[in-house]
Design a protein around this motif. Structure first.
Motif, short mmCIF file in Angstrom:
data_model
loop_
_atom_site.label_atom_id
_atom_site.label_comp_id
_atom_site.label_asym_id
_atom_site.label_seq_id
_atom_site.Cartn_x
_atom_site.Cartn_y
_atom_site.Cartn_z
N ILE A 101 2.14 8.68 -14.32
CA ILE A 101 0.90 8.91 -15.05
C ILE A 101 1.20 9.07 -16.54
N SER A 102 2.17 9.93 -16.86
CA SER A 102 2.43 10.19 -18.28
C SER A 102 2.97 8.95 -18.99
N LYS A 103 3.69 8.08 -18.25
CA LYS A 103 4.27 6.91 -18.93
C LYS A 103 3.36 5.69 -18.95
N THR A 104 2.48 5.52 -17.95
CA THR A 104 1.81 4.21 -17.83
C THR A 104 0.29 4.24 -17.66
N ALA A 105 -0.31 5.45 -17.65
CA ALA A 105 -1.76 5.51 -17.38
C ALA A 105 -2.59 5.03 -18.56
N GLY A 106 -3.67 4.31 -18.26
CA GLY A 106 -4.72 4.03 -19.24
C GLY A 106 -5.84 5.04 -19.02
N GLN A 107 -6.98 4.80 -19.69
CA GLN A 107 -8.09 5.77 -19.61
C GLN A 107 -8.60 6.00 -18.20
N ARG A 108 -8.77 4.89 -17.45
CA ARG A 108 -9.35 5.03 -16.10
C ARG A 108 -8.42 5.83 -15.20
N GLU A 141 5.13 22.82 -0.37
CA GLU A 141 6.31 22.40 -1.17
C GLU A 141 6.35 20.89 -1.30
N LYS A 142 5.95 20.20 -0.20
CA LYS A 142 5.96 18.73 -0.23
C LYS A 142 4.91 18.23 -1.24
N VAL A 143 3.74 18.85 -1.23
CA VAL A 143 2.68 18.45 -2.16
C VAL A 143 3.17 18.63 -3.59
N GLU A 144 3.75 19.80 -3.89
CA GLU A 144 4.19 20.09 -5.26
C GLU A 144 5.30 19.13 -5.70
N ALA A 145 6.25 18.84 -4.78
CA ALA A 145 7.36 17.94 -5.14
C ALA A 145 6.83 16.53 -5.43
N GLU A 146 5.88 16.07 -4.60
CA GLU A 146 5.35 14.72 -4.80
C GLU A 146 4.54 14.63 -6.09
N LEU A 147 3.78 15.69 -6.38
CA LEU A 147 2.99 15.69 -7.62
C LEU A 147 3.89 15.57 -8.83
N LYS A 148 4.99 16.31 -8.79
CA LYS A 148 5.93 16.31 -9.92
C LYS A 148 6.44 14.88 -10.18
N TYR A 149 6.74 14.17 -9.10
CA TYR A 149 7.23 12.80 -9.23
C TYR A 149 6.12 11.86 -9.72
N LEU A 150 4.93 11.99 -9.13
CA LEU A 150 3.83 11.08 -9.48
C LEU A 150 3.39 11.26 -10.94
N GLU A 151 3.50 12.48 -11.45
CA GLU A 151 3.11 12.76 -12.84
C GLU A 151 3.91 11.91 -13.84
N ILE A 152 5.13 11.52 -13.46
CA ILE A 152 5.96 10.71 -14.38
C ILE A 152 5.27 9.37 -14.65
N ALA A 209 -0.85 3.16 -8.79
CA ALA A 209 -0.20 3.50 -7.52
C ALA A 209 -0.08 5.02 -7.39
N ALA A 210 0.22 5.70 -8.51
CA ALA A 210 0.37 7.17 -8.47
C ALA A 210 -0.97 7.83 -8.12
N VAL A 211 -2.07 7.29 -8.66
CA VAL A 211 -3.39 7.86 -8.33
C VAL A 211 -3.67 7.68 -6.84
N LEU A 212 -3.37 6.50 -6.30
CA LEU A 212 -3.58 6.28 -4.87
C LEU A 212 -2.77 7.26 -4.02
N GLU A 213 -1.50 7.45 -4.39
CA GLU A 213 -0.65 8.38 -3.65
C GLU A 213 -1.20 9.80 -3.74
N CYS A 214 -1.65 10.16 -4.94
CA CYS A 214 -2.19 11.51 -5.13
C CYS A 214 -3.49 11.68 -4.33
N ALA A 215 -4.30 10.62 -4.27
CA ALA A 215 -5.54 10.69 -3.49
C ALA A 215 -5.22 10.91 -2.02
N VAL A 216 -4.18 10.25 -1.53
CA VAL A 216 -3.78 10.47 -0.13
C VAL A 216 -3.35 11.93 0.06
N LEU A 217 -2.57 12.46 -0.89
CA LEU A 217 -2.15 13.87 -0.81
C LEU A 217 -3.37 14.78 -0.76
#
Ligand SMILES: Cc1cc2nc3c(=O)[nH]c(=O)nc-3n(C[C@H](O)[C@H](O)[C@H](O)COP(=O)(O)O)c2cc1C
Length: 191
Positions: free
Chosen positions: A161-168, A148-159, A130-138
């Motif tokens: 990614i760091s907790k649940t991402a697999g290789q893909r 500022e909106k882009v940076e704030a959203e990236l900061k949230y989406l990174e969480i 879901a985070a990749v999809l949101e980031c792709a939309v950004l």
């Protein structure tokens, strides 16, 4: 608000070349609306060949790849309409355009579902997808969003990614981050 399904839309031009792009399909009763912003190859193709295929894939590299110049993904012919299906699709929908509502910014192609196919079991929710999809939309809207909106959203989406991402998901995120780094550099940011 209507429900929107984020998917990989493939269309064809009159000479039989396929085009791939992530798009949101808008549910309106029993029709699905494709609404491409102008200018768009998806839009041009739908006028030339009035069919589309929506491939539902869990491989979010396809979403990130399409936005970062990686558009060669294995495909095969659709079953009932002129078009192609993504090989990695868990399921796909074949759609026929049955009307166009013209608009200067974003014409709306209303489509009938002609055929639906299920290919493999769905693998369940994953926050990094879901985070990749949101980031792709950004990334597709960097030219029109406040930085500022882009940076704030990236900061949230990174969480997620760091907790649940697999290789893909990590690979897809990396491609999108290359775009973000280039966008920051363009704006004179160095981080
Ligand atoms: C999840 C997602 C949904 C998108 N939905 C739309 C959409 O509904 N309409 C649109 O014009 N672009 C949408 N985009 C952006 C397009 O994928 C991108 O701009 C694409 O290049 C469309 O132009 P094209 O048909 O010329 O390739 C979306 C992008 C993502 C990542």
């Amino acid at each position: 608000m209507p429900r929107i399904v984020e998917t990989i839309v493939t269309t064809m031009n009159a000479t039989g070349e396929a085009h791939i792009a992530p798009l949101g399909l808008i549910e309106e009763g029993d029709v699905w609306v494709i609404a491409p912003f102008r200018p768009s190859r998806t839009l041009d193709n739908l006028r030339q060949v009035p069919f589309a295929v929506a491939s539902h894939t869990e491989d979010v590299r396809v979403f990130a790849g399409c936005l970062t110049g990686r558009k060669t993904w294995p495909m095969r012919p659709a079953e009932k309409v002129t078009g192609v299906v993504l090989d990695s699709a868990v399921s796909h929908w074949e759609l026929a355009v049955d009307g166009v509502s013209e608009d200067e910014l974003r014409p709306r192609f209303s489509c009938q579902m002609v055929h639906t196919v299920s290919h493999r079991p769905w693998g369940g929710f994953n926050r990094a997808q879901a985070a990749v999809l949101e980031c792709a939309v950004l990334v597709s809207r960097l030219h029109m969003l406040p930085p500022e909106k882009v940076e704030a959203e990236l900061k949230y989406l990174e969480i997620a990614i760091s907790k649940t991402a697999g290789q893909r998901e990590e690979e897809a995120w990396g491609w999108l981050m290359e775009r973000i780094v280039a966008w920051r550099a363009q704006r004179g940011q160095t981080f």
